[in-house]
Design an enzyme around this catalytic site. Sequence first.
Site, PDB file in Angstrom:
ATOM      1  N   ASP A   8      -4.891   7.350   1.115  1.00  0.00           N
ATOM      2  CA  ASP A   8      -5.589   7.354   2.636  1.00  0.00           C
ATOM      3  C   ASP A   8      -4.882   8.486   3.313  1.00  0.00           C
ATOM      4  OD1 ASP A   8      -3.277   6.367   3.422  1.00  0.00           O
ATOM      5  OD2 ASP A   8      -4.158   4.551   4.408  1.00  0.00           O
ATOM      6  N   HIS A   9      -5.064   8.721   4.613  1.00  0.00           N
ATOM      7  CA  HIS A   9      -4.592   9.658   5.426  1.00  0.00           C
ATOM      8  C   HIS A   9      -2.869   9.542   5.294  1.00  0.00           C
ATOM      9  CE1 HIS A   9      -5.710   6.403   7.726  1.00  0.00           C
ATOM     10  NE2 HIS A   9      -4.557   6.504   8.520  1.00  0.00           N
ATOM     11  N   CYS A  65      -0.570   4.811   0.247  1.00  0.00           N
ATOM     12  CA  CYS A  65      -1.102   4.720   1.682  1.00  0.00           C
ATOM     13  C   CYS A  65       0.284   4.774   2.616  1.00  0.00           C
ATOM     14  CB  CYS A  65      -1.659   3.476   2.036  1.00  0.00           C
ATOM     15  SG  CYS A  65      -0.963   2.032   1.637  1.00  0.00           S
ATOM     16  N   THR A  67       2.290   2.408   3.933  1.00  0.00           N
ATOM     17  CA  THR A  67       3.307   1.539   3.305  1.00  0.00           C
ATOM     18  C   THR A  67       3.407   1.195   1.825  1.00  0.00           C
ATOM     19  OG1 THR A  67       1.812  -0.382   4.005  1.00  0.00           O
ATOM     20  CG2 THR A  67       3.434   0.461   5.777  1.00  0.00           C
ATOM     21  N   HIS A  98       8.236  -5.440 -17.632  1.00  0.00           N
ATOM     22  CA  HIS A  98       7.988  -6.773 -17.627  1.00  0.00           C
ATOM     23  C   HIS A  98       6.404  -7.106 -17.127  1.00  0.00           C
ATOM     24  CE1 HIS A  98      12.305  -8.605 -17.437  1.00  0.00           C
ATOM     25  NE2 HIS A  98      12.147  -7.443 -18.468  1.00  0.00           N
ATOM     26  N   ARG A 132       7.059 -12.264 -24.460  1.00  0.00           N
ATOM     27  CA  ARG A 132       7.005 -13.372 -23.629  1.00  0.00           C
ATOM     28  C   ARG A 132       6.471 -12.745 -22.175  1.00  0.00           C
ATOM     29  NH1 ARG A 132      12.109 -11.243 -23.144  1.00  0.00           N
ATOM     30  NH2 ARG A 132      13.109 -11.168 -21.102  1.00  0.00           N
ATOM     31  N   HIS A 133       6.640 -11.532 -22.193  1.00  0.00           N
ATOM     32  CA  HIS A 133       6.031 -11.117 -20.946  1.00  0.00           C
ATOM     33  C   HIS A 133       4.516 -10.947 -21.133  1.00  0.00           C
ATOM     34  CE1 HIS A 133      10.064  -9.993 -19.749  1.00  0.00           C
ATOM     35  NE2 HIS A 133      10.127  -9.496 -20.788  1.00  0.00           N
TER      36      HIS A 133
HETATM   37  C1  RB5 Z   1      -2.733   3.767   7.929  1.00  0.00           C
HETATM   38  O1  RB5 Z   1      -2.532   4.155   9.300  1.00  0.00           O
HETATM   39  C2  RB5 Z   1      -1.838   2.683   7.321  1.00  0.00           C
HETATM   40  O2  RB5 Z   1      -2.398   1.322   7.729  1.00  0.00           O
HETATM   41  C3  RB5 Z   1      -2.272   2.626   5.887  1.00  0.00           C
HETATM   42  O3  RB5 Z   1      -1.891   3.931   5.460  1.00  0.00           O
HETATM   43  C4  RB5 Z   1      -1.280   1.695   5.111  1.00  0.00           C
HETATM   44  O4  RB5 Z   1      -0.260   1.675   5.454  1.00  0.00           O
HETATM   45  C5  RB5 Z   1      -1.957   0.289   5.118  1.00  0.00           C
HETATM   46  O5  RB5 Z   1      -1.488  -0.565   4.184  1.00  0.00           O
END
Ligand code: RB5
Length: 147
Positions: A8-9, A65, A67, A98, A132-133
């Site tokens: 995403d952005h 993304c 995070t 694993h 096992r995994h």
């Molecule tokens: C976008 O602002 C942000 O929410 C997205 O990139 C991501 O981090 C969501 O989990």
Amino acid sequence: MNVAIGCDHGGFPVKDIVISVLRDLGVAVDDHGCASADSVNYPDYARLVCQAVVDGKADRGILICGTGIGMSMAANRYPTIRAALCQDIFTARMSREHNDANVLCLGARVVGPGLMIEIVKEWILTDFAGGRHQTRIDMFSEIGAAR
Ligand code: RB5
């Protein structure tokens, strides 16, 4: 190996860096966008990449993304997708060895480009250990959607 990539952005600023790393490793890359830093909705890109993996058009996927959290949540809704959010090299290795992770999720606002490159290399180059995994992964089908 063929890898589908999407962002995403929040992930857009590092997507081309990750694509370069993959190509240097000899990986064929299918870029599903996004194509600019304009605001978009990450589930749309998770769907494109996960669908490519589910359909066998890609061996694995990478989703970026801000995070990595939203992408990993969305990706793990798809049957047969085992998405791992990795912020360090050890986790990247273990997610392959694993967990046989077939989608790597990255947070561009969490991990700097130098570490991200190493995470991607480790994740691409590490094989699943099986044994096992595999038994444990097979147990996912008891939880919900057939995997
Ligand atoms: C976008 O602002 C942000 O929410 C997205 O990139 C991501 O981090 C969501 O989990």
